[in-house]
Write an enzyme that holds these catalytic residues in place. Structure first.
Site, PDB file in Angstrom:
ATOM      1  N   SER A  10       0.620  -1.103   0.082  1.00  0.00           N
ATOM      2  CA  SER A  10       0.214   0.352  -0.158  1.00  0.00           C
ATOM      3  C   SER A  10       1.448   0.848  -0.130  1.00  0.00           C
ATOM      4  O   SER A  10       1.994   1.497   1.012  1.00  0.00           O
ATOM      5  CB  SER A  10      -0.843  -0.039   1.346  1.00  0.00           C
ATOM      6  OG  SER A  10      -1.402   1.301   1.378  1.00  0.00           O
TER       7      SER A  10
ATOM      8  N   THR B 195      -8.799  -1.106   2.920  1.00  0.00           N
ATOM      9  CA  THR B 195      -8.706  -2.108   1.671  1.00  0.00           C
ATOM     10  C   THR B 195      -9.027  -3.304   1.612  1.00  0.00           C
ATOM     11  O   THR B 195      -9.570  -4.240   3.000  1.00  0.00           O
ATOM     12  CB  THR B 195      -7.216  -1.966   1.664  1.00  0.00           C
ATOM     13  OG1 THR B 195      -7.018  -1.777   0.190  1.00  0.00           O
ATOM     14  CG2 THR B 195      -5.794  -2.238   1.538  1.00  0.00           C
TER      15      THR B 195
ATOM     16  N   LYS C 188     -13.370  -4.015   2.649  1.00  0.00           N
ATOM     17  CA  LYS C 188     -14.643  -3.115   2.306  1.00  0.00           C
ATOM     18  C   LYS C 188     -15.987  -3.178   2.767  1.00  0.00           C
ATOM     19  O   LYS C 188     -16.443  -2.578   2.859  1.00  0.00           O
ATOM     20  CB  LYS C 188     -14.056  -1.688   0.756  1.00  0.00           C
ATOM     21  CG  LYS C 188     -12.534  -1.422   0.386  1.00  0.00           C
ATOM     22  CD  LYS C 188     -13.090  -1.524  -1.187  1.00  0.00           C
ATOM     23  CE  LYS C 188     -11.598  -0.783  -0.712  1.00  0.00           C
ATOM     24  NZ  LYS C 188     -11.374   0.868  -2.347  1.00  0.00           N
TER      25      LYS C 188
ATOM     26  N   ASN D 254     -14.236   2.298   4.018  1.00  0.00           N
ATOM     27  CA  ASN D 254     -12.413   2.265   3.488  1.00  0.00           C
ATOM     28  C   ASN D 254     -12.112   3.559   4.113  1.00  0.00           C
ATOM     29  O   ASN D 254     -10.867   3.865   4.035  1.00  0.00           O
ATOM     30  CB  ASN D 254     -12.551   2.762   1.727  1.00  0.00           C
ATOM     31  CG  ASN D 254     -12.212   4.210   1.540  1.00  0.00           C
ATOM     32  OD1 ASN D 254     -13.203   4.942   1.723  1.00  0.00           O
ATOM     33  ND2 ASN D 254     -11.775   4.926   0.470  1.00  0.00           N
TER      34      ASN D 254
ATOM     35  N   ASP E 142     -13.741   6.884  -1.952  1.00  0.00           N
ATOM     36  CA  ASP E 142     -13.074   6.680  -3.125  1.00  0.00           C
ATOM     37  C   ASP E 142     -13.912   7.441  -4.683  1.00  0.00           C
ATOM     38  O   ASP E 142     -13.572   8.027  -4.933  1.00  0.00           O
ATOM     39  CB  ASP E 142     -13.612   5.188  -3.828  1.00  0.00           C
ATOM     40  CG  ASP E 142     -12.023   4.179  -3.161  1.00  0.00           C
ATOM     41  OD1 ASP E 142     -11.293   4.484  -2.232  1.00  0.00           O
ATOM     42  OD2 ASP E 142     -12.942   2.976  -2.679  1.00  0.00           O
TER      43      ASP E 142
ATOM     44  N   GLY F 158     -16.717  -3.441  -6.873  1.00  0.00           N
ATOM     45  CA  GLY F 158     -16.749  -2.918  -5.634  1.00  0.00           C
ATOM     46  C   GLY F 158     -17.009  -1.377  -6.020  1.00  0.00           C
ATOM     47  O   GLY F 158     -17.718  -0.270  -5.571  1.00  0.00           O
ATOM     48  N   ALA F 159     -15.432  -0.915  -6.768  1.00  0.00           N
ATOM     49  CA  ALA F 159     -14.967   0.460  -6.974  1.00  0.00           C
ATOM     50  C   ALA F 159     -16.203   1.583  -7.913  1.00  0.00           C
ATOM     51  O   ALA F 159     -16.794   1.996  -7.547  1.00  0.00           O
ATOM     52  CB  ALA F 159     -13.547  -0.099  -8.064  1.00  0.00           C
TER      53      ALA F 159
ATOM     54  N   GLY G  86      -5.168   5.895 -12.410  1.00  0.00           N
ATOM     55  CA  GLY G  86      -5.046   6.306 -11.117  1.00  0.00           C
ATOM     56  C   GLY G  86      -4.683   6.047  -9.545  1.00  0.00           C
ATOM     57  O   GLY G  86      -5.902   6.334  -8.230  1.00  0.00           O
TER      58      GLY G  86
HETATM   59  N1  LIG Z   1      -6.964   4.527  -7.519  1.00  0.00           N
HETATM   60  C1  LIG Z   1      -7.901   4.240  -6.308  1.00  0.00           C
HETATM   61  O1  LIG Z   1      -7.836   4.530  -5.884  1.00  0.00           O
HETATM   62  C2  LIG Z   1      -9.030   2.972  -6.643  1.00  0.00           C
HETATM   63  C3  LIG Z   1      -9.759   3.088  -5.923  1.00  0.00           C
HETATM   64  C4  LIG Z   1     -10.393   2.125  -5.041  1.00  0.00           C
HETATM   65  C5  LIG Z   1     -10.094   0.780  -7.080  1.00  0.00           C
HETATM   66  N2  LIG Z   1      -9.557   0.581  -7.607  1.00  0.00           N
HETATM   67  C6  LIG Z   1      -8.696   0.086  -8.736  1.00  0.00           C
HETATM   68  O2  LIG Z   1     -10.202  -0.425  -8.990  1.00  0.00           O
HETATM   69  C7  LIG Z   1     -10.418  -2.228 -10.232  1.00  0.00           C
HETATM   70  C8  LIG Z   1     -11.767  -2.886  -9.692  1.00  0.00           C
HETATM   71  O3  LIG Z   1     -11.076  -2.660  -8.067  1.00  0.00           O
HETATM   72  P1  LIG Z   1     -13.210  -3.663  -7.179  1.00  0.00           P
HETATM   73  O4  LIG Z   1     -13.063  -3.432  -6.113  1.00  0.00           O
HETATM   74  O5  LIG Z   1     -13.860  -2.783  -8.030  1.00  0.00           O
HETATM   75  O6  LIG Z   1     -12.688  -4.682  -7.808  1.00  0.00           O
HETATM   76  P2  LIG Z   1     -14.063  -6.007  -7.923  1.00  0.00           P
HETATM   77  O7  LIG Z   1     -15.195  -5.814  -7.288  1.00  0.00           O
HETATM   78  O8  LIG Z   1     -13.348  -7.714  -7.456  1.00  0.00           O
HETATM   79  O9  LIG Z   1     -14.625  -5.947  -9.390  1.00  0.00           O
HETATM   80  C9  LIG Z   1     -13.628  -6.185 -10.716  1.00  0.00           C
HETATM   81  C10 LIG Z   1     -14.580  -6.378 -12.007  1.00  0.00           C
HETATM   82  O10 LIG Z   1     -13.573  -6.027 -12.848  1.00  0.00           O
HETATM   83  C11 LIG Z   1     -14.365  -7.260 -13.908  1.00  0.00           C
HETATM   84  N3  LIG Z   1     -12.981  -8.146 -14.306  1.00  0.00           N
HETATM   85  C12 LIG Z   1     -11.685  -8.303 -13.864  1.00  0.00           C
HETATM   86  N4  LIG Z   1     -11.579  -8.932 -14.297  1.00  0.00           N
HETATM   87  C13 LIG Z   1     -11.297  -9.053 -15.353  1.00  0.00           C
HETATM   88  C14 LIG Z   1     -11.067  -9.651 -16.680  1.00  0.00           C
HETATM   89  N5  LIG Z   1     -10.385  -9.841 -16.928  1.00  0.00           N
HETATM   90  N6  LIG Z   1     -11.470  -9.357 -17.740  1.00  0.00           N
HETATM   91  C15 LIG Z   1     -13.072  -8.090 -17.738  1.00  0.00           C
HETATM   92  N7  LIG Z   1     -13.368  -7.564 -16.592  1.00  0.00           N
HETATM   93  C16 LIG Z   1     -12.757  -8.794 -15.556  1.00  0.00           C
HETATM   94  C17 LIG Z   1     -14.687  -7.389 -12.786  1.00  0.00           C
HETATM   95  O11 LIG Z   1     -15.929  -8.647 -13.931  1.00  0.00           O
HETATM   96  P3  LIG Z   1     -17.223  -9.091 -13.522  1.00  0.00           P
HETATM   97  O12 LIG Z   1     -18.490  -7.879 -13.186  1.00  0.00           O
HETATM   98  O13 LIG Z   1     -17.739  -9.980 -15.196  1.00  0.00           O
HETATM   99  O14 LIG Z   1     -16.297  -9.862 -12.933  1.00  0.00           O
HETATM  100  C18 LIG Z   1     -15.587  -6.842 -12.524  1.00  0.00           C
HETATM  101  O15 LIG Z   1     -16.309  -5.734 -12.511  1.00  0.00           O
HETATM  102  C19 LIG Z   1      -8.837  -2.278  -9.139  1.00  0.00           C
HETATM  103  O16 LIG Z   1      -8.218  -2.126  -9.947  1.00  0.00           O
HETATM  104  C20 LIG Z   1      -8.083  -1.654  -8.033  1.00  0.00           C
HETATM  105  O17 LIG Z   1      -7.226  -1.814  -8.206  1.00  0.00           O
HETATM  106  C21 LIG Z   1      -8.393   1.956  -8.041  1.00  0.00           C
END
Ligand SMILES: NC(=O)c1ccc[n+]([C@@H]2O[C@H](COP(=O)([O-])OP(=O)(O)OC[C@H]3O[C@@H](n4cnc5c(N)ncnc54)[C@H](OP(=O)(O)O)[C@@H]3O)[C@@H](O)[C@H]2O)c1
Length: 278
Positions: free
Chosen positions: A23, A70, A74, A95, A110, A137-138, A246
């Site tokens: 982190s 994180t 979350k 978060n 977020d 979640g994001a 991001g």
């Molecule tokens: N910059 C920041 O401050 C910040 C904050 C929060 C999150 N993030 C980033 O945002 C991203 C999402 O986080 P999250 O918490 O929402 O994760 P999550 O809840 O696990 O959701 C992941 C999403 O990605 C999709 N996915 C995963 N692998 C895939 C693939 N190979 N092809 C197509 N779709 C795929 C999933 O699709 P399905 O629904 O079809 O399964 C789901 O919709 C991560 O990379 C995280 O690091 C960044």
């Protein structure tokens, strides 16, 4: 006075997760604190899901003032809070924890971090056709803050057709939100495409049909570092006029936490510049 006793005198903060050693939050908050001349400690604290309730109680007993949360905690940490903000309830994720005398209040920074970063980068949402890739979640946390900026349309798209449908149902009446599958995007064109999938962490991209970006359109990725590379390459193929990662959102959401805990607004640009020159 020993180091531990010395530490007890200063405000203690931290980020909990598993894994959490990677982190950037300790570095970001150390830079925020230094800029204000505030003496605080901020640690990365590894906690397994089975230990979450007990460890959270212990962190309270140890006098921690605020905690960032994180993955994988979350969604579940809300049930361990004595109160949760409306935006965290809507996002279904917490978060940021702020200490009270008897426990923790949960919040979600977020979504606010994302819209602040879009504003910082000069990326318009009002009146634009916006595509949000991913329905995890994001993405859920981003929907309400994006709708509050009055896009012409916000399309949320995922591999799994049921997840966007469920989000459209949850946010019914809050703005022009349309659920879609990636395949059904064929022939659409968007002014702004936001990647909220985690596909980049495995070096991939969601499978998307044909060109999706208008000429002069922008791409924004919630991922940063190595995980941003596949979306950056795809955005280049789409001839995006502008592509951002991001990291700015990460610093902005941390700044919102800092404001909640200490009532001070950090200089995000300065901290972002320091992180990018690492
Ligand atoms: N910059 C920041 O401050 C910040 C904050 C929060 C999150 N993030 C980033 O945002 C991203 C999402 O986080 P999250 O918490 O929402 O994760 P999550 O809840 O696990 O959701 C992941 C999403 O990605 C999709 N996915 C995963 N692998 C895939 C693939 N190979 N092809 C197509 N779709 C795929 C999933 O699709 P399905 O629904 O079809 O399964 C789901 O919709 C991560 O990379 C995280 O690091 C960044």
């Amino acid at each position: 006075m020993g180091a531990a006793a010395e530490l007890r005198k200063i405000s203690r903060y931290g980020v909990i997760g598993q894994p959490v050693a990677h982190s950037l939050s300790p570095r970001i908050h150390a830079l925020f604190a230094k800029a204000f001349g505030i003496d605080l400690s901020y640690e990365a604290i590894e906690i397994a899901p089975a230990d979450l309730a007990a460890r959270l109680q212990q962190l309270h007993a140890d006098g921690y003032s605020g905690i960032n949360v994180t993955l994988p905690h979350k969604a579940v940490v809300a049930a361990l809070c004595e109160g949760v903000s409306e935006r965290a309830q809507i996002a279904g994720a917490v978060n940021c924890l702020k200490r009270t005398d008897s426990g923790w209040i949960g919040d979600n920074t977020d979504g606010e971090g994302l819209v602040r970063d879009l504003a910082r980068l000069g990326i318009a949402v009002a009146g634009q056709r916006v595509l949000l890739l991913g329905a995890g979640g994001a993405a859920r946390g981003a929907i309400d803050p994006l709708l509050a900026l009055h896009p012409k349309e916000l399309v949320v798209s995922s591999r799994n057709p049921w997840k966007p449908e469920a989000l459209a149902e949850q946010f019914k009446g809050r703005g022009p939100l349309r659920p879609c599958t990636h395949l059904a995007l064929k022939g659409d064109h968007y002014d702004l495409i936001i990647n909220a999938t985690s596909a980049g962490h495995a070096g991939g991209m969601p499978r998307l049909p044909g060109p999706l970006l208008v000429e002069g359109g922008s791409c924004y990725d919630l991922s940063y570092g190595k995980a941003h590379a596949p979306f950056a390459a795809w955005a280049q193929q789409q001839s995006a006029a502008k592509t951002d990662d991001g990291l700015g959102m990460l610093v902005e959401q941390a700044a919102v936490s800092f404001e909640i805990w200490l009532g001070k607004s950090p200089d995000v640009e300065a901290v972002l510049a320091a992180l990018r020159t690492r």
